[in-house]
Design an enzyme around this catalytic site. Structure first.
Site, PDB file in Angstrom:
ATOM      1  N   SER A 198      98.898  62.860 113.107  1.00 35.28           N
ATOM      2  CA  SER A 198      99.915  63.328 114.046  1.00 35.28           C
ATOM      3  C   SER A 198     100.737  64.510 113.566  1.00 35.28           C
ATOM      4  O   SER A 198     101.598  64.988 114.301  1.00 35.28           O
ATOM      5  CB  SER A 198     100.855  62.175 114.417  1.00 35.28           C
ATOM      6  N   LYS A 242     112.028  65.583 114.492  1.00 33.94           N
ATOM      7  CA  LYS A 242     111.262  64.733 115.407  1.00 33.94           C
ATOM      8  C   LYS A 242     112.094  63.513 115.807  1.00 33.94           C
ATOM      9  O   LYS A 242     112.828  62.946 114.984  1.00 33.94           O
ATOM     10  CB  LYS A 242     109.962  64.294 114.726  1.00 33.94           C
ATOM     11  N   SER A 294     101.154  62.883 117.541  1.00 31.44           N
ATOM     12  CA  SER A 294     102.380  62.585 118.258  1.00 31.44           C
ATOM     13  C   SER A 294     103.473  63.642 118.066  1.00 31.44           C
ATOM     14  O   SER A 294     104.432  63.697 118.836  1.00 31.44           O
ATOM     15  CB  SER A 294     102.936  61.224 117.804  1.00 31.44           C
TER      16      SER A 294
END
Length: 493
Positions: free
Chosen positions: A180, A78, A156
């Site tokens: 998330s 990420k 997210s």
């Protein structure tokens, strides 16, 4: 036979050790898949040369016969994790061009275990969002589809979820501040676990809300989550909140036997207006666990209704402090100044240009709730509510409850743009089932459990006792086995 990029971590590990496949071949298969999936916008930076170099090193290590479980496994990272020499922007314009000279602890541990980083994954800007629509790179797209609409992969960690579901990598890192990891996992038919706060180091992860942020793996199966989580955990003296506890062999704890366990069903999670499909799936999940030998117990978590407002006071307060460092002076974007502009104008213009609307909203809310006139009315009260929420869980676990079963999300994936013009609170409601876990610092996992009437994935959430991720993963595996979820998105990208 499955394509190499569609293997699970466990399958790939076994084939790597048997010599049936090489890490280079796995890596090339994933890089090929990434190259053909630009429509998904999941990877925002691909590190092909670095990946192949690490894959060759992994193959050499595997040849010695003494390699960790993650050795040779291609993964995505990420964009919130700082990676040495590789663009790490937290999907924000304000960090354009930032290439850190250091590596986050979690990504370093994966690297040291022999995992192969394929590149950086899309996300909501500074992890602020539930749909991956606040990214400076544009939204990631869910590989699941209905009609001609593009769907959100959640946020997210939307890029991580989309990449794993689409077979672009065998697994990915995510972060979870209010849901998330678990919400995008539920939206994409994948598995996502948020471990106990402090189980994974936060050092080198771009901070959103420091008392809530926690890294975790996003994978295709519960077993894969157990394997990857073990490589990500461990005490880190660079992180003052990192727990100095031994890391269990999570995979060895996956017996599948949950006979005698007591699974709590919190009445407060039966929200008004909950879709019938979510309610039915929750009931089916409880029956699955009962059939596996668990006792289903009705429980009460009375302060649940205050969790969302408390979260959206605490998180922006911490974010406003963490994001104060982005000023255009030391790194990232700096605005063009007019003649006569001074340091104040540079700060104002840089932050106005660099931060997106959602980040600006939260950065403005933070100082408001921390200001002298409102500190007690908002922030201090939210802190007290957080303590009450934690106490609710403590009391339930003290009564012999081993895990808690809830829905993971209030709906299946929705269309990109569908909430863009809505009240921001409507977007925040996507976290209604997940934020309590972060506020209490507990481990939680989302497991795919079925499809809605349109054929989109739905997930269930299990919440565990602190520091007992192994037991939680075992319960999740029992649920996964009973649900038998094997559906995959049809390839259209």
């Amino acid at each position: 036979m499955s394509a190499l990029n569609d293997l699970t971590i466990a399958e790939a590990r076994d084939r790597l050790r048997a010599g049936d496949v090489t890490s280079v071949a796995l890596t090339e298969a994933c890089l090929g898949a990434i190259g053909g999936a630009g429509r998904l916008n999941a990877f925002v930076h691909t590190t092909a040369d670095l990946a192949l170099s690490r894959a060759r090193a992994a193959d050499a290590r595997l040849a010695t016969g003494d390699a960790p479980a993650m050795c040779g496994i291609p993964v995505g990272i990420k964009d919130l994790f700082c990676t040495e020499g590789v663009a790490s922007q937290a999907a924000s314009h304000i960090l354009d061009g930032f290439r850190p000279p250091y590596e986050s602890t979690v990504s370093a541990q994966l690297r040291d275990a022999g995992a192969v980083m394929l590149g950086k994954l899309n996300m909501d800007e500074f992890a602020m969002g539930s749909s991956n629509e606040t990214s400076t790179y544009g939204p990631a797209v869910n590989p699941w589809k209905i009609d001609d609409r593009d769907l959100t992969p959640g946020g997210s960690s939307g890029g991580s979820a989309a990449a794993v579901a689409a077979g672009l990598c065998l697994a990915a890192t995510g972060t979870d501040t209010g849901g998330s990891i678990r919400q995008p996992a539920a939206f994409t038919g994948t598995v996502g676990i948020k471990p106990t706060y402090g189980r994974c180091s936060r050092w080198g992860i771009v901070a959103f809300a420091s008392s809530l942020d926690q890294a975790g793996p996003m994978t295709r199966t519960v077993r894969d989550s157990a394997i990857m989580l073990a490589a990500m955990c461990g005490h880190d003296p660079k992180d003052s909140t990192s727990a100095d506890l031994p890391v269990p062999d999570f995979e060895a704890m996956l017996t599948g036997d949950i006979r005698g366990q007591r699974i709590g069903i919190p009445r407060e999670y039966r929200m008004e207006g909950m879709p019938a499909e979510i309610e039915a799936l929750w009931t089916q999940g409880a029956e699955m666990l009962r059939d596996a030998g668990a006792e289903i117990v009705d429980i009460s978590l009375p302060h649940t209704k205050y969790a969302l407002p408390a979260y959206y006071v605490i998180a922006p307060a911490e974010a406003s402090s963490n994001l104060a460092r982005y000023d255009g002076v030391r790194y990232g974007h700096r605005a063009t100044l007019a003649q006569g502009d001074g340091i104040t104008q540079m700060y104002e213009k840089t932050r106005a240009e660099g931060f997106g609307a959602e980040v600006q909203r939260r950065v403005m809310v933070g100082p408001y709730v921390l200001s002298a006139g409102f500190y007690d009315a908002y922030y201090n009260r939210a802190r007290k509510v957080r303590t009450l929420i934690s106490r609710d869980f403590e009391q339930v676990f003290a009564q012999g409850i081993d895990a808690i079963l809830t829905p993971a999300t209030p709906s299946a994936a929705f269309g990109l743009g569908e909430m863009a013009d809505a009240d921001p609170v409507q977007m925040y409601l996507n976290d209604v089932f997940t934020v309590t876990v972060n506020l209490a610092g507990l481990p939680g996992i989302a497991v795919p459990a079925g499809l809605d009437a349109r054929g989109l994935p739905l997930g269930l959430q299990l919440i565990g006792r602190p520091w007992e991720e192994g037991a939680l993963l075992n319960t999740a595996q029992a649920l996964e086995s009973a649900a038998g979820f094997v559906s995959k998105p049809p390839k259209w990208w």
